[in-house]
Design a protein around this motif. Structure first.
Motif, short mmCIF file in Angstrom:
data_model
loop_
_atom_site.label_atom_id
_atom_site.label_comp_id
_atom_site.label_asym_id
_atom_site.label_seq_id
_atom_site.Cartn_x
_atom_site.Cartn_y
_atom_site.Cartn_z
N LYS A 61 35.52 19.21 -160.19
CA LYS A 61 36.46 20.31 -160.38
C LYS A 61 35.73 21.47 -161.07
O LYS A 61 35.06 21.27 -162.09
N PRO A 62 35.87 22.69 -160.56
CA PRO A 62 35.14 23.84 -161.11
C PRO A 62 35.38 24.05 -162.61
O PRO A 62 34.48 24.46 -163.33
N ASP A 63 36.60 23.77 -163.08
CA ASP A 63 36.92 24.00 -164.49
C ASP A 63 36.08 23.11 -165.42
O ASP A 63 35.86 23.47 -166.57
N LEU A 64 35.63 21.95 -164.93
CA LEU A 64 34.83 21.06 -165.75
C LEU A 64 33.45 21.62 -166.05
O LEU A 64 32.79 21.19 -167.00
N LEU A 65 33.01 22.56 -165.23
CA LEU A 65 31.68 23.13 -165.40
C LEU A 65 31.73 24.56 -165.92
O LEU A 65 30.77 25.31 -165.82
N LYS A 66 32.88 24.94 -166.51
CA LYS A 66 33.04 26.25 -167.11
C LYS A 66 33.40 26.11 -168.58
O LYS A 66 34.04 25.15 -169.00
N CYS A 67 33.00 27.10 -169.37
CA CYS A 67 33.31 27.12 -170.78
C CYS A 67 34.79 27.46 -170.98
O CYS A 67 35.28 28.44 -170.41
N ASP A 68 35.49 26.66 -171.78
CA ASP A 68 36.91 26.92 -172.03
C ASP A 68 37.12 28.16 -172.87
O ASP A 68 38.22 28.73 -172.89
N SER A 69 36.09 28.59 -173.56
CA SER A 69 36.22 29.72 -174.46
C SER A 69 35.94 31.06 -173.79
O SER A 69 36.76 31.97 -173.83
N ALA A 103 26.00 31.08 -173.42
CA ALA A 103 26.23 32.51 -173.24
C ALA A 103 26.12 33.22 -174.59
O ALA A 103 26.67 32.76 -175.60
N THR A 104 25.42 34.34 -174.61
CA THR A 104 25.20 35.08 -175.85
C THR A 104 26.51 35.54 -176.46
O THR A 104 26.68 35.50 -177.69
N ALA A 105 27.45 35.95 -175.62
CA ALA A 105 28.70 36.50 -176.12
C ALA A 105 29.68 35.42 -176.57
O ALA A 105 30.69 35.73 -177.21
N CYS A 106 29.40 34.16 -176.24
CA CYS A 106 30.32 33.08 -176.59
C CYS A 106 30.15 32.69 -178.06
O CYS A 106 29.03 32.38 -178.50
N GLU A 107 31.23 32.69 -178.80
CA GLU A 107 31.17 32.38 -180.22
C GLU A 107 31.30 30.89 -180.51
O GLU A 107 30.80 30.40 -181.52
N THR A 108 31.97 30.15 -179.63
CA THR A 108 32.23 28.74 -179.91
C THR A 108 31.18 27.80 -179.33
O THR A 108 31.01 26.69 -179.82
N LYS A 109 30.48 28.24 -178.25
CA LYS A 109 29.45 27.40 -177.63
C LYS A 109 30.00 26.00 -177.29
O LYS A 109 29.61 24.99 -177.85
N ARG A 110 30.93 25.97 -176.36
CA ARG A 110 31.60 24.73 -175.98
C ARG A 110 30.64 23.69 -175.40
O ARG A 110 29.65 24.04 -174.75
N TRP A 111 30.96 22.42 -175.63
CA TRP A 111 30.22 21.30 -175.07
C TRP A 111 31.14 20.45 -174.21
O TRP A 111 32.35 20.42 -174.42
N ARG A 112 30.56 19.75 -173.24
CA ARG A 112 31.36 18.84 -172.40
C ARG A 112 30.48 17.69 -171.94
O ARG A 112 29.31 17.88 -171.56
N ALA A 113 31.05 16.49 -171.99
CA ALA A 113 30.37 15.29 -171.51
C ALA A 113 31.19 14.68 -170.38
O ALA A 113 32.40 14.48 -170.52
N LEU A 114 30.52 14.40 -169.27
CA LEU A 114 31.18 13.79 -168.12
C LEU A 114 30.59 12.40 -167.87
O LEU A 114 29.37 12.24 -167.84
N ARG A 115 31.46 11.43 -167.72
CA ARG A 115 31.04 10.07 -167.34
C ARG A 115 31.31 9.91 -165.85
O ARG A 115 32.45 9.98 -165.41
N VAL A 116 30.26 9.67 -165.10
CA VAL A 116 30.37 9.50 -163.64
C VAL A 116 29.95 8.07 -163.32
O VAL A 116 28.85 7.65 -163.67
N GLN A 117 30.82 7.33 -162.67
CA GLN A 117 30.50 5.94 -162.39
C GLN A 117 31.19 5.46 -161.12
O GLN A 117 32.13 6.08 -160.63
N ARG A 118 30.70 4.33 -160.62
CA ARG A 118 31.30 3.68 -159.47
C ARG A 118 31.32 2.19 -159.73
O ARG A 118 30.32 1.61 -160.19
#
Length: 374
Positions: A61-69, A103-118
């Motif tokens: 999903k595209p939102d998973l690879l975008k900064c929420d901030s 991103a330089t303009a981003c103040e929060t510097k969001r992180w995300r971890a994805l678990r991909v498995q089968r």
């Protein structure tokens, strides 16, 4: 310096996670990639670069690879091949992807971890899909990445020379036929690229960090710390012999460090001691183990939003990784990318979303990241 091909690099970087709960493995820096967008497969553990998905990139999903901030695209920080085996669960096809906003303009510097498995069931039901994704250089490493194959023993008395000659003749025939087939199907392969080439598609707006591969090292803290102390003691003795004045200054310095220790955070001191013994390790991995905290505020990973089970510690990024990336990158935004440890907690049950991604049984689940700073 020894030169390695791309396939050899991915072999060296494959299979990084321990098979038993609580064991601590260290991710040590290996070879730099020839290109930051260098293609590998999802069995490869690496820092930076572009994610090697085991399926088509469009499944995510595209939102998973975008900064929420700030809305900018996240960059891959680490890709860890992390099969698990415990009394309650065994999953060989499993990868942890860690992303961050730089991103330089981003103040929060969001992180995300994805678990991909089968799951093993899905894997067995469609073995051809596995072969189409994994590269020939790494498919054999999945069986038991931490052990040599002791079942294969040499037995010169049972060698069948006729069978060997027959096999060589068949191999020669197949190689010739394969070469002819490759020439005839070259245009088809261009029109219908493989899943790996499709999953590597990126755009200019996606930031890419410098890429290097990781090799594993089992942590043996007591033994390694004793060896380090022995080397340091020997070095101090040699310094004292050189100059009596240096000896006096040395003791003054040690007294000063001791005074600082009395007022320092004991949690951070423990963290620092591990760094001193392993000054280059980029991450720590211990499925179901305990994190090495940099501050007393551990944070609350909460429970899994999918199944309600507790989340447990799986791994954490360490400061040397930040140093290596900042030294190798020309991106000024990394100068403000400040953290001491990035801890990843995952579902202890290893659950799957109620709606599976329609890609040969692969699932994508978002996990929790806890950031610690000094």
């Amino acid at each position: 310096m020894i030169q390695y091909s791309r396939k050899e690099k991915t072999v060296l970087a494959s299979s990084q996670s321990p098979k038993t709960m609580g064991e601590v493995m260290l991710g040590m820096p290996g070879l730099w990639a020839d290109d930051n967008s260098e293609a590998a497969d999802h069995y490869t553990t690496k820092i930076g670069g572009v994610p090697d998905w085991p399926f088509l990139h469009s499944i995510i999903k595209p939102d998973l690879l975008k900064c929420d901030s700030c809305g900018e695209k996240l960059c891959l920080v680490a890709q860890i091949y992390a099969p698990i085996s415990s009394t309650t669960m065994t999953t060989e096809e499993r990868v942890i992807y860690i992303f961050s906003c730089i991103a330089t303009a981003c103040e929060t510097k969001r992180w995300r971890a994805l678990r991909v498995q089968r799951s093993s069931t899905d894997k067995d039901s469609n073995p051809s899909s596995h072969d189409s994704v994994a590269s020939p250089s790494t498919t054999k490493l999945q069986d038991d990445p931490w052990a040599f194959n002791d079942e294969e023993e040499d037995d010169d008395d049972e060698i069948d020379l006729d069978a060997i000659c027959k096999a060589l003749n068949e191999a020669t025939t197949l190689a010739s036929a394969s070469k002819t087939k490759k020439q005839n199907t070259l245009s088809d392969s261009i029109e219908n690229p493989s899943p790996i080439s499709l999953s590597r598609s990126i755009d200019d707006k996606t930031p890419v960090l410098p890429c290097f591969y990781i090799y594993p090292k089992e942590e043996n803290y007591l033994e390694d710390a004793a060896a380090l102390n022995k080397r340091e003691s020997k070095h101090k003795i040699e310094e004292k012999k050189d100059d009596d004045n240096d000896e006096k200054e040395s003791w003054i310095g040690e007294s000063y460090e001791y005074d600082r220790t009395l007022h320092a955070d004991k949690t951070y001191l423990k963290f620092k001691k591990r760094l001193d013994v392993y000054p280059e390790h980029c991450f720590r991995y211990s499925y179901g183990g305990k994190p090495l905290l940099a501050t007393s505020e551990a944070g609350d990973p909460g429970r899994c939003l999918l199944c309600g089970e507790i989340r447990h510690y799986e791994m954490q990024l360490m400061p040397p990784l930040l140093y290596f990336l900042q030294e190798a990158s020309k991106n000024q935004s990394l100068e403000n990318w400040d953290w001491t440890s990035v801890i990843v907690y995952t579902c202890s049950k290893g659950c799957a979303p109620s709606l599976k991604q329609e890609c040969n049984g692969w699932i994508v689940a978002e996990e929790v990241v806890v950031i610690q700073t000094e």
